[in-house]
Every structure is written in structure tokens, then in C-alpha cells.
Design an enzyme around this catalytic site. Structure first.
Site, PDB file in Angstrom:
ATOM      1  N   TYR A 101      43.385  38.071  14.355  1.00 30.02           N
ATOM      2  CA  TYR A 101      42.171  38.744  14.850  1.00 30.02           C
ATOM      3  C   TYR A 101      40.951  38.094  14.207  1.00 30.02           C
ATOM      4  CZ  TYR A 101      38.495  42.232  15.341  1.00 30.02           C
ATOM      5  OH  TYR A 101      37.307  42.848  15.632  1.00 30.02           O
ATOM      6  N   GLU A 189      34.484  38.696  19.683  1.00 34.48           N
ATOM      7  CA  GLU A 189      35.767  39.154  19.157  1.00 34.48           C
ATOM      8  C   GLU A 189      36.902  38.431  19.865  1.00 34.48           C
ATOM      9  OE1 GLU A 189      37.240  43.535  18.135  1.00 34.48           O
ATOM     10  OE2 GLU A 189      37.583  43.070  20.236  1.00 34.48           O
TER      11      GLU A 189
END
Ligand code: GDP
Ligand code: MN
Length: 379
Positions: A101, A189
């Protein structure tokens, strides 16, 4: 403005952030054509501006044209958390060794940029933050210094990414930071950021929120503006050139100046009401602007009363009153309207308005009294 995943990946590509080749389709046959281009196996992905598409069944792997057709047919028209799928993105499927992530956003209290990186990607980051917070390596970046590769590399080490992924990830993160800053994003993101079996690191998903205050230096953003997920009230206001933000309450607000508009929301709240919108009509509160503002508020079905709060500084209240009177004669207002006009030439303005007052058009001398009245009327 939020981008669709495919737009986010295209945005990433401008900053050298790799992702898989693919194409967009709004029908099953088109999806098959895109799959031929991308090369089998492919993944067919619902394009909606909401996360958790995988869990909702909006992401399917397909190894041949029949599978693609079936996947596209199943996904197109699907409802994901209230968003209808009108398009799919078809890309060459990746082999996944690891899911990480990565994100950048603004840490307002710290007045710094905040990077978050985790070796535990693929699941929702809120979940990681709640159950396993030490699995997220946070990095504050001072925008005056930027992010260099050595710092990125130490950050990658700290996050515990697999050894083979570290150099590639550090390079990608520097590029992602450039995308965040030079690309004028509020958020970038990548979840998951993947490591493939051959040691490459690339973006399997993309979430990009553009900072609309920077739109003036990005004429190319026009092309990205999708209309379907936009608040219809905000869309209408934008077309009329108004500074409007839709909210959840029942009191429609018109004020001049962003500060006064925000104070008006606060006062409405303080007396037990809730604003239906923020709307700053700026300095020139003339008839045309007032008419546009009333039209937008009038079109909002949840509005039950309207509060017009104008303080005349350079703007003269008698001019504003003339504008209001003209606007009221051209727009058929559904809800009662409470006017609070004060400041330069207030007496003259109120005198002009007096013959037009009724049980549907009321005047109050103060902001507090006007807010109370508008909130009562909205009940
Ligand atoms: P989200 O659920 O909306 O966040 O959509 P993502 O694009 O993140 O995809 C969700 C999950 O689908 C990923 O975490 C992967 O596990 C899986 N997935 C997506 N693309 C591929 C792919 O190319 N290959 C494989 N094997 N899995 C994929
Ligand atoms: Mn994702």
C-alpha cells in the site's frame, strides 16, 4: 475531483508510474476488443468512484473472449455501493507476488505532506490502521525539501517491503510524490502496489483526487471531468459560475463573501438548524447573480427555507435590494425566504425592500434573528 481508476492510471503514467496496459469499454464486445489489445489473461474492472469493487464482484479475471464477454456483461450495469457501473477497464492481468500500500496526502495539523507505506496492502488501509497500526510506515515530507530517492529508500526499508522490491518501490514513490505535488492532487493512493514474480513493482489500482483549486493551471483537466457522480446541484451551480457546495440540511444559504457564508452556516447550526449548502455570491450581488443563486437553491428538493445574508461593504445594500427584488420577480421561489441586509446604505436598501415583504419574503435586522427565523420556517 475524484478520478476513475483508469484516469488515475493515465495520470500516473505522465509521472512515470507504471501500471498494466489496458483500455476502456462500455459494452461486452468492446471489452473483448480491448482484451485482444491488452493480451490474455486480462482483468475486467468496474469503473466507479468508490472502493471495495473487488469484494462487490466488480473485478473479474478472464482468460479468453468468452470469459471477457461474461465478465463484462455481469459487471456493466452492476450497482456498487449506490454507483451504477457504466464502463469497465480491461487490462492485462498481473501475476501478484506481494500486495503493498502507498499513498500521499496532506497532514493539515502538521502542515506537512504525509506518505503512508505498508507491506500489508490489498486490504483496506483503515482496517490495517485499526488492527495493525505498526504495519504502516508514515513519512512526513516537508514540501520545501521534497522527497529524494535516498529518503524514499530508507522509508521502504522501514516499511519492510521485500528486498527485491525495494529499489523499484523507492523510485516509484519519488515519482508518486512528484505526481502528488506537480500534479496538484489532494490524494494519491495505490492499493495494491504490487510486486510481480519477476521483481517489478507497479500500480494495480489508482485512486487520485485532484485539487480543484489548481484547475486554473490544468486546462487538460476539463477532459477528465465526469459528470455522473457529481452532485447535480453543484453541477448546476458550476454552470452558472457560482461558488457553491451542496450540504445535507434544509436551510438554503446565500451570502456574500466566503467568511460570511461560513459564519452563516455556523449560526444556522447554533440555532438548531442545518444548512443545505454553502453559497458565496461574492462582491457583485446584482440581479443576475442573485437570480442564478436563487435558481440553484430552488432546484434543491430538500430546501425548506432560504436565508439571504448580505453585508454591504463596497457592495451597496440598495443595489443588493434592487437585485433581490428583480430576482424574486423572475424566479418562482418554492420556500419562504428570510433576508438580512446590512452595511453600506442599509436604510435605503430596507426601504426599497419594504413594499415587497410578505409572509413568504421576510426581513430580519440581525444575522442571529434571521437564522432563527429561517430555521423555524424550515421545521
Ligand atoms: P478495489 O477492490 O476497488 O480496491 O479494486 P483493486 O483494483 O484494488 O482490485 C482488488 C483486488 O483484485 C486486488 O487486490 C487483487 O487481489 C485483485 N486483482 C486486481 N487486478 C488483478 C490482476 O491483474 N491480477 C490478479 N491476480 N489479481 C488482480
Ligand atoms: Mn484497491
Amino acid at each position: 475531483m475524484d478520478l476513475y481508476e483508469y484516469q488515475g492510471k493515465q495520470y500516473f503514467a505522465r509521472f512515470g508510474i507504471p501500471s498494466s496496459p489496458g483500455g476502456i469499454a462500455d459494452a461486452a464486445e468492446e471489452a473483448v476488443e480491448q482484451a485482444e489489445q491488452a493480451g490474455y489473461p486480462v482483468v475486467v474492472k468496474a469503473q466507479v468512484k468508490v472502493g471495495g469493487r473487488g469484494k462487490a464482484g466488480g473485478i473479474k479475471l478472464a482468460g479468453n473472449p468468452g470469459d471477457v464477454r461474461q465478465a463484462a456483461d455481469a459487471i456493466l450495469g452492476m450497482d456498487i455501493k449506490g454507483h451504477t457501473v457504466h464502463r469497465v477497464w480491461v487490462e492485462h492481468a498481473s501475476d501478484i507476488e506481494k500486495e503493498y500500500y502507498a499513498s500521499f496526502t496532506l497532514d493539515r495539523p502538521a502542515k506537512l505532506h504525509l506518505g503512508m507505506l505498508s507491506a500489508a496492502g490489498g486490504v483496506e488501509i483503515e482496517e490495517v490502521a485499526a488492527t495493525n497500526p505498526e504495519a504502516i510506515a508514515r513519512l512526513h515530507v516537508n514540501p520545501c525539501d521534497g522527497l529524494d530517492e535516498a529518503t524514499a529508500r530508507r522509508w521502504v526499508d522501514e516499511a519492510g517491503l521485500d528486498e527485491v522490491a525495494r529499489d523499484g518501490a523507492a523510485k516509484l514513490l519519488v515519482n508518486l510524490y512528484h505526481c502528488f505535488v506537480e500534479g496538484d492532487c489532494d490524494l494519491v493512493e495505490i492499493n495494491p502496489l504490487i510486486l510481480t514474480p519477476d521483481g517489478a513493482v507497479h500500480a494495480l489500482d489508482a485512486k487520485v483526487t485532484l485539487d480543484e483549486n489548481a484547475a486554473f493551471r490544468h486546462p487538460e483537466w476539463e477532459l477528465l471531468a465526469g459528470t455522473e457522480s457529481e452532485d447535480p446541484r453543484e453541477k448546476m451551480a458550476k454552470e452558472k459560475g457560482l461558488n457553491y457546495i451542496g450540504l445535507e440540511g434544509t436551510v438554503g444559504i446565500i451570502a456574500n463573501g466566503a467568511g460570511l457564508a461560513m459564519s452563516t452556516l455556523d449560526v444556522v447550526n447554533q440555532v438548531g438548524g442545518a444548512a443545505a449548502n454553502f453559497l458565496d455570491i461574492g462582491g457583485g450581488a446584482n440581479a443576475a447573480v442573485m437570480t442564478a443563486a436563487l435558481e440553484v437553491i430552488n432546484a434543491d428538493p430538500s430546501v425548506r427555507s432560504i436565508l439571504v445574508n448580505i453585508f454591504g461593504g463596497i457592495t451597496r445594500v440598495d443595489d443588493v435590494a434592487t437585485g433581490v427584488i428583480e430576482a424574486l420577480s423572475s424566479v418562482e421561489i418554492r420556500s419562504p425566504i428570510v433576508l438580512r441586509l446590512d452595511g453600506t446604505n442599509a436604510e435605503a436598501g430596507r426601504a426599497l425592500l419594504a413594499p415587497h415583504l410578505s409572509d413568504r419574503v421576510l426581513a430580519e435586522p440581525t444575522m442571529l434573528a434571521a437564522a432563527r427565523r429561517a430555521v423555524e420556517l424550515a421545521r
